[in-house]
Design a protein around this motif. Sequence first.
Motif, PDB file in Angstrom:
ATOM      1  N   ARG A   1      14.068 -11.278  19.144  1.00 21.57           N
ATOM      2  CA  ARG A   1      15.118 -10.921  18.569  1.00 21.57           C
ATOM      3  C   ARG A   1      15.624 -11.363  17.532  1.00 21.57           C
ATOM      4  N   ASN A   2      16.281 -12.257  17.499  1.00 22.42           N
ATOM      5  CA  ASN A   2      16.605 -13.226  16.807  1.00 22.42           C
ATOM      6  C   ASN A   2      15.592 -13.724  15.481  1.00 22.42           C
TER       7      ASN A   2
ATOM      8  N   ASP B   1      14.359 -12.532  25.490  1.00 20.84           N
ATOM      9  CA  ASP B   1      14.239 -10.784  24.793  1.00 20.84           C
ATOM     10  C   ASP B   1      15.565 -12.703  23.614  1.00 20.84           C
ATOM     11  N   ASN B   2      16.216 -11.854  23.370  1.00 17.73           N
ATOM     12  CA  ASN B   2      17.476 -12.243  22.679  1.00 17.73           C
ATOM     13  C   ASN B   2      16.584 -13.826  21.159  1.00 17.73           C
ATOM     14  N   HIS B   3      15.681 -14.422  22.466  1.00 20.84           N
ATOM     15  CA  HIS B   3      15.096 -14.853  20.810  1.00 20.84           C
ATOM     16  C   HIS B   3      13.647 -14.122  19.988  1.00 20.84           C
TER      17      HIS B   3
END
Length: 388
Positions: free
Chosen positions: A210-211, A206-208
């Motif tokens: 959101r980035n 998910d961080n990728h």
Amino acid sequence: MSKDIRLTIVDEDAGHAQELLSRVANSFPQHIHITPSEVRSEIARLEPDLILLQEPGDDSGLQMLHYIANELSDTLVIYLTNQRDPVKARDVSRAGAFDILFMPDEITALGDVLSRAVKALEAQEKGKDKVFTWGRGQVISFYSGKGGCGRSLVSATLAQTLQMDSNSSVLLVDLNLQFGGVETYLDVDHERSIHDLTPVLKELNDNHIRNVTAIEKSSHMEVLVSPRDAEAAEQITEEHVQRLLRTARLYYDYILVDLPTEMTSIGYAALEEADRMFYVMTPDSPSIRTFGRVLELFNKLSVDPTGRLEIILNRIGRETEMRQKDIQQHFDFPITGQLREDAKRVQQAINRGIPIRTRQKDRGSVFVKDVKKLADSLLDEQSKRSAS
Ligand SMILES: Nc1ncnc2c1ncn2[C@@H]1O[C@H](COP(=O)(O)OP(=O)(O)OP(=O)(O)O)[C@@H](O)[C@H]1O
Ligand SMILES: [Mg+2]
């Protein structure tokens, strides 16, 4: 946290189970091995948080996955299989598996997948009071065989509305890779796109995502804009779409995908991954003819619309020649949304470069009103599903 997590390994081969155990025993002190034949009698009693399900040789794996998902809705299942079969991967993901790993090549990724699962369980614990079940997001792909019928406008406005009118999290994905689509109807401009996920595709989280997403200002939903670049577009593969949507499904409640008319491998992948396909059409005879041709194409490509395809009628007006019952005479698919034409306000919004939906209380446009009705029906279905 992982010391509190109950892990069950389901494996018919005791030796292989032992091998798996040796990899995970240190991080998961609460572990147990059972065989596939013990699943029905034991799984509800064990109530594991996490299951490593090694596919048995007799093809009963998918059935078992469904059984577990029904019995234990909060349990995360990591599915291990020795066959690298994309159709199976899709079915496993639809059946709600947290992830699928192809053995033996991907055994090295097990540690990463497990730590993501632990994070997911933690988030699940925290979000217990949320209305929506975590990790069971819906992918809705917007398609039509005819251009200009409103896919981009409808997907963008519906995504905003779902985000504004509920506590769900929404991701809008623009797969009009060469020229874009949704930014015409939203005030989003962003440097990053799906193309920037390439280096992290294999371990996407998910961080990728959101980035690389933009935040739409009025609703705060996330938008993955199109690269709008032919060269970058060429480098996007089916795998991008598959991995993006499978990962997004774990972290967002609704993932709306805007597709171009042209049927490419990218569009095909987005349709295959979709829980629901919203076929946007205007109520006139050329659109009905095109829809017939699209169904023939789906048939040739083995895209199965049964139980997934729903019609969204757009640009309904006083002079509309086709009515709901005329369309229903031709096709056996439900009409899920009926959206009226609002030439003045839609055009005004486009000319000013602002979204048609800008505020929570936005009753001005009949189009917005009808989109709200559609969003309400989706949210109602979802909360009924969560309650059951
Ligand atoms: N309900 C509506 N009321 C008024 N105008 C509409 C409505 N729906 C669509 N339009 C008009 O149709 C145009 C095309 O819509 P949109 O770009 O969403 O279609 P599309 O299917 O995404 O087309 P493309 O083939 O370009 O991707 C909009 O710019 C708008 O002017
Ligand atoms: Mg479009």
